[in-house]
Motif scaffolding. Sequence first.
Motif, PDB file in Angstrom:
ATOM      1  N   LEU A   1       0.802  -1.233   0.000  1.00  0.00           N
ATOM      2  CA  LEU A   1       0.000   0.000   0.000  1.00  0.00           C
ATOM      3  C   LEU A   1       0.829   1.276   0.000  1.00  0.00           C
ATOM      4  O   LEU A   1       0.270   2.370  -0.076  1.00  0.00           O
ATOM      5  CB  LEU A   1      -0.916   0.021   1.234  1.00  0.00           C
ATOM      6  N   GLN A   2       2.140   1.162   0.048  1.00  0.00           N
ATOM      7  CA  GLN A   2       2.987   2.346   0.233  1.00  0.00           C
ATOM      8  C   GLN A   2       2.960   3.325  -0.937  1.00  0.00           C
ATOM      9  O   GLN A   2       3.322   4.487  -0.787  1.00  0.00           O
ATOM     10  CB  GLN A   2       4.425   1.914   0.512  1.00  0.00           C
ATOM     11  N   TYR A   3       2.504   2.881  -2.113  1.00  0.00           N
ATOM     12  CA  TYR A   3       2.497   3.764  -3.276  1.00  0.00           C
ATOM     13  C   TYR A   3       1.146   4.443  -3.508  1.00  0.00           C
ATOM     14  O   TYR A   3       0.991   5.202  -4.459  1.00  0.00           O
ATOM     15  CB  TYR A   3       2.882   2.971  -4.533  1.00  0.00           C
ATOM     16  N   VAL A   4       0.172   4.166  -2.650  1.00  0.00           N
ATOM     17  CA  VAL A   4      -1.145   4.796  -2.798  1.00  0.00           C
ATOM     18  C   VAL A   4      -1.045   6.262  -2.367  1.00  0.00           C
ATOM     19  O   VAL A   4      -0.656   6.552  -1.231  1.00  0.00           O
ATOM     20  CB  VAL A   4      -2.211   4.073  -1.952  1.00  0.00           C
ATOM     21  N   PRO A   5      -1.379   7.209  -3.231  1.00  0.00           N
ATOM     22  CA  PRO A   5      -1.277   8.633  -2.867  1.00  0.00           C
ATOM     23  C   PRO A   5      -2.316   9.031  -1.827  1.00  0.00           C
ATOM     24  O   PRO A   5      -3.392   8.429  -1.731  1.00  0.00           O
ATOM     25  CB  PRO A   5      -1.527   9.354  -4.199  1.00  0.00           C
ATOM     26  N   HIS A   6      -1.985  10.054  -1.052  1.00  0.00           N
ATOM     27  CA  HIS A   6      -2.880  10.508   0.021  1.00  0.00           C
ATOM     28  C   HIS A   6      -4.200  11.033  -0.533  1.00  0.00           C
ATOM     29  O   HIS A   6      -5.214  11.023   0.170  1.00  0.00           O
ATOM     30  CB  HIS A   6      -2.186  11.591   0.859  1.00  0.00           C
ATOM     31  N   GLU A   7      -4.188  11.505  -1.764  1.00  0.00           N
ATOM     32  CA  GLU A   7      -5.426  12.036  -2.352  1.00  0.00           C
ATOM     33  C   GLU A   7      -6.551  10.997  -2.362  1.00  0.00           C
ATOM     34  O   GLU A   7      -7.714  11.334  -2.208  1.00  0.00           O
ATOM     35  CB  GLU A   7      -5.169  12.515  -3.796  1.00  0.00           C
ATOM     36  N   ARG A   8      -6.178   9.743  -2.538  1.00  0.00           N
ATOM     37  CA  ARG A   8      -7.200   8.690  -2.565  1.00  0.00           C
ATOM     38  C   ARG A   8      -7.864   8.519  -1.198  1.00  0.00           C
ATOM     39  O   ARG A   8      -9.044   8.188  -1.107  1.00  0.00           O
ATOM     40  CB  ARG A   8      -6.594   7.364  -3.027  1.00  0.00           C
ATOM     41  N   TYR A   9      -7.107   8.711  -0.152  1.00  0.00           N
ATOM     42  CA  TYR A   9      -7.650   8.589   1.204  1.00  0.00           C
ATOM     43  C   TYR A   9      -8.492   9.807   1.585  1.00  0.00           C
ATOM     44  O   TYR A   9      -9.290   9.744   2.522  1.00  0.00           O
ATOM     45  CB  TYR A   9      -6.518   8.407   2.227  1.00  0.00           C
ATOM     46  N   ASN A  10      -8.301  10.900   0.869  1.00  0.00           N
ATOM     47  CA  ASN A  10      -9.061  12.128   1.151  1.00  0.00           C
ATOM     48  C   ASN A  10     -10.400  12.194   0.416  1.00  0.00           C
ATOM     49  O   ASN A  10     -11.233  13.050   0.704  1.00  0.00           O
ATOM     50  CB  ASN A  10      -8.227  13.365   0.782  1.00  0.00           C
ATOM     51  N   LYS A  11     -10.606  11.302  -0.545  1.00  0.00           N
ATOM     52  CA  LYS A  11     -11.862  11.300  -1.292  1.00  0.00           C
ATOM     53  C   LYS A  11     -12.979  10.642  -0.481  1.00  0.00           C
ATOM     54  O   LYS A  11     -12.727   9.829   0.402  1.00  0.00           O
ATOM     55  CB  LYS A  11     -11.681  10.546  -2.621  1.00  0.00           C
ATOM     56  N   THR A  12     -14.215  11.008  -0.804  1.00  0.00           N
ATOM     57  CA  THR A  12     -15.369  10.421  -0.125  1.00  0.00           C
ATOM     58  C   THR A  12     -16.194   9.602  -1.123  1.00  0.00           C
ATOM     59  O   THR A  12     -16.338   9.986  -2.282  1.00  0.00           O
ATOM     60  CB  THR A  12     -16.270  11.503   0.505  1.00  0.00           C
ATOM     61  N   CYS A  13     -16.730   8.501  -0.636  1.00  0.00           N
ATOM     62  CA  CYS A  13     -17.492   7.579  -1.481  1.00  0.00           C
ATOM     63  C   CYS A  13     -18.925   8.094  -1.656  1.00  0.00           C
ATOM     64  O   CYS A  13     -19.663   8.224  -0.686  1.00  0.00           O
ATOM     65  CB  CYS A  13     -17.489   6.190  -0.848  1.00  0.00           C
ATOM     66  N   TYR A  14     -19.315   8.372  -2.893  1.00  0.00           N
ATOM     67  CA  TYR A  14     -20.658   8.896  -3.144  1.00  0.00           C
ATOM     68  C   TYR A  14     -21.719   7.810  -2.949  1.00  0.00           C
ATOM     69  O   TYR A  14     -22.878   8.112  -2.617  1.00  0.00           O
ATOM     70  CB  TYR A  14     -20.739   9.500  -4.553  1.00  0.00           C
ATOM     71  N   ILE A  15     -21.341   6.538  -3.099  1.00  0.00           N
ATOM     72  CA  ILE A  15     -22.291   5.438  -2.897  1.00  0.00           C
ATOM     73  C   ILE A  15     -22.647   5.314  -1.420  1.00  0.00           C
ATOM     74  O   ILE A  15     -23.811   5.101  -1.070  1.00  0.00           O
ATOM     75  CB  ILE A  15     -21.708   4.105  -3.438  1.00  0.00           C
ATOM     76  N   CYS A  16     -21.656   5.462  -0.558  1.00  0.00           N
ATOM     77  CA  CYS A  16     -21.909   5.456   0.897  1.00  0.00           C
ATOM     78  C   CYS A  16     -22.849   6.594   1.274  1.00  0.00           C
ATOM     79  O   CYS A  16     -23.787   6.407   2.073  1.00  0.00           O
ATOM     80  CB  CYS A  16     -20.599   5.592   1.671  1.00  0.00           C
ATOM     81  N   GLU A  17     -22.614   7.763   0.711  1.00  0.00           N
ATOM     82  CA  GLU A  17     -23.452   8.927   1.011  1.00  0.00           C
ATOM     83  C   GLU A  17     -24.886   8.722   0.519  1.00  0.00           C
ATOM     84  O   GLU A  17     -25.838   9.080   1.210  1.00  0.00           O
ATOM     85  CB  GLU A  17     -22.837  10.180   0.381  1.00  0.00           C
ATOM     86  N   ASP A  18     -25.040   8.134  -0.656  1.00  0.00           N
ATOM     87  CA  ASP A  18     -26.375   7.891  -1.200  1.00  0.00           C
ATOM     88  C   ASP A  18     -27.164   6.873  -0.394  1.00  0.00           C
ATOM     89  O   ASP A  18     -28.397   6.900  -0.376  1.00  0.00           O
ATOM     90  CB  ASP A  18     -26.271   7.407  -2.660  1.00  0.00           C
ATOM     91  N   HIS A  19     -26.459   5.970   0.295  1.00  0.00           N
ATOM     92  CA  HIS A  19     -27.123   4.931   1.077  1.00  0.00           C
ATOM     93  C   HIS A  19     -27.153   5.245   2.575  1.00  0.00           C
ATOM     94  O   HIS A  19     -27.404   4.359   3.396  1.00  0.00           O
ATOM     95  CB  HIS A  19     -26.441   3.577   0.847  1.00  0.00           C
ATOM     96  N   GLY A  20     -26.908   6.499   2.915  1.00  0.00           N
ATOM     97  CA  GLY A  20     -27.003   6.923   4.310  1.00  0.00           C
ATOM     98  C   GLY A  20     -25.870   6.443   5.196  1.00  0.00           C
ATOM     99  O   GLY A  20     -26.030   6.323   6.411  1.00  0.00           O
ATOM    100  N   ARG A  21     -24.711   6.136   4.607  1.00  0.00           N
ATOM    101  CA  ARG A  21     -23.557   5.699   5.393  1.00  0.00           C
ATOM    102  C   ARG A  21     -22.497   6.800   5.406  1.00  0.00           C
ATOM    103  O   ARG A  21     -21.331   6.580   5.088  1.00  0.00           O
ATOM    104  CB  ARG A  21     -22.964   4.406   4.802  1.00  0.00           C
ATOM    105  N   GLU A  22     -22.921   7.997   5.760  1.00  0.00           N
ATOM    106  CA  GLU A  22     -22.011   9.163   5.716  1.00  0.00           C
ATOM    107  C   GLU A  22     -20.776   8.969   6.590  1.00  0.00           C
ATOM    108  O   GLU A  22     -19.689   9.436   6.253  1.00  0.00           O
ATOM    109  CB  GLU A  22     -22.746  10.432   6.155  1.00  0.00           C
ATOM    110  N   SER A  23     -20.929   8.267   7.709  1.00  0.00           N
ATOM    111  CA  SER A  23     -19.806   8.077   8.631  1.00  0.00           C
ATOM    112  C   SER A  23     -18.715   7.196   8.022  1.00  0.00           C
ATOM    113  O   SER A  23     -17.549   7.265   8.413  1.00  0.00           O
ATOM    114  CB  SER A  23     -20.294   7.449   9.938  1.00  0.00           C
ATOM    115  N   LYS A  24     -19.085   6.367   7.065  1.00  0.00           N
ATOM    116  CA  LYS A  24     -18.122   5.468   6.422  1.00  0.00           C
ATOM    117  C   LYS A  24     -17.624   5.993   5.079  1.00  0.00           C
ATOM    118  O   LYS A  24     -16.692   5.429   4.505  1.00  0.00           O
ATOM    119  CB  LYS A  24     -18.755   4.087   6.227  1.00  0.00           C
ATOM    120  N   ALA A  25     -18.236   7.051   4.592  1.00  0.00           N
ATOM    121  CA  ALA A  25     -17.913   7.559   3.251  1.00  0.00           C
ATOM    122  C   ALA A  25     -16.462   8.012   3.118  1.00  0.00           C
ATOM    123  O   ALA A  25     -15.863   7.895   2.037  1.00  0.00           O
ATOM    124  CB  ALA A  25     -18.851   8.706   2.892  1.00  0.00           C
ATOM    125  N   ALA A  26     -15.889   8.530   4.187  1.00  0.00           N
ATOM    126  CA  ALA A  26     -14.527   9.062   4.133  1.00  0.00           C
ATOM    127  C   ALA A  26     -13.474   8.048   4.567  1.00  0.00           C
ATOM    128  O   ALA A  26     -12.277   8.361   4.563  1.00  0.00           O
ATOM    129  CB  ALA A  26     -14.422  10.307   5.006  1.00  0.00           C
TER     130      ALA A  26
END
Length: 309
Positions: free
Chosen positions: A108-133
């Motif tokens: 996992l060492q090559y995964v950029p931090h930007e990917r960890y800063n994004k939020t999942c729109y599917i989680c948000e659409d299904h009411g899982r806002e706490s897990k989206a980030a």
Amino acid sequence: MREMVGGCCVCSDERGWAENPLVYCDGHGCNVAVHQACYGIVQVPTGPWFCRKCESQERAARVRCELCPHKDGALKRTDNGGWAHVVCALYIPEVQFANVLTMEPIVLQYVPHERYNKTCYICEDHGRESKAASGACMTCNRQGCRQAFHVTCAQMAGLLCEEEGPEADNVKYCGYCKYHYSKMKKTRPAGGSAGGSFCHTRSSSTSPSQDKHSSHYYRQRKSHKDKLRQKDRHKKPADSLPSLTSMAPSGLDKVSSSHHGSSKEAGEVSRSEVKGKKLLGHGLGHRGKKQGGAGKSCSSSCSSSPFNT
């Protein structure tokens, strides 16, 4: 191994083949089912088989994927001692496998931090806002679309694809947002999967990690500046082509006009001319191959989900 019903946790295909069978975990309460090639099983055991999570006997509460919020599914150890889904590792471009045959550990060492800063729109659409980030997100493969989502969320929604590259053994693992997936499904013919999706079946015993490793070019995202530089480099040989070809007739005229010159000199001129043409052709052909883009014929989508919603 006990008999179970259910698809592969990695590719979601419910079928098994003699050269790539479905293997079911015998762990207590575990519902993991994987193809031999999808999980990097070198040899299928004749007796009980346990997934890495059950084999570790680690407390279930402590086992969580570092790339998504879901705990179920086929997990493997990461290079930092944690856990990650094999499917998450396949579809996030920068994730690698230290051993492509056994598909572990997951690097996992090559995964950029930007990917960890994004939020999942599917989680948000299904009411899982706490897990989206939580975890790291992939983005829609449609150019210009910025929708981000977890790999396992996209798998549950049936939005993951395997697209063919320019060569038969190259596979690009990608996913689309719901809007672009449905749009693409209308414009492209369906494949041979039971669910009517364009599913790329994995009957081959080749490991998906080997496909990902061989198609490393397609996983690299290039900046706009890099693309412009490549474009300029590609143009330069074409610009210099007329000057090289225009020099060729003068060389030939010299050879034909000097009838009294030695045959050795004529031979040297013709050889150097041929050599120049070969070098020129090789340079253009090499750049042409390097510039080749990934194929756009989508051939797969995960049709079912191994995760509990």
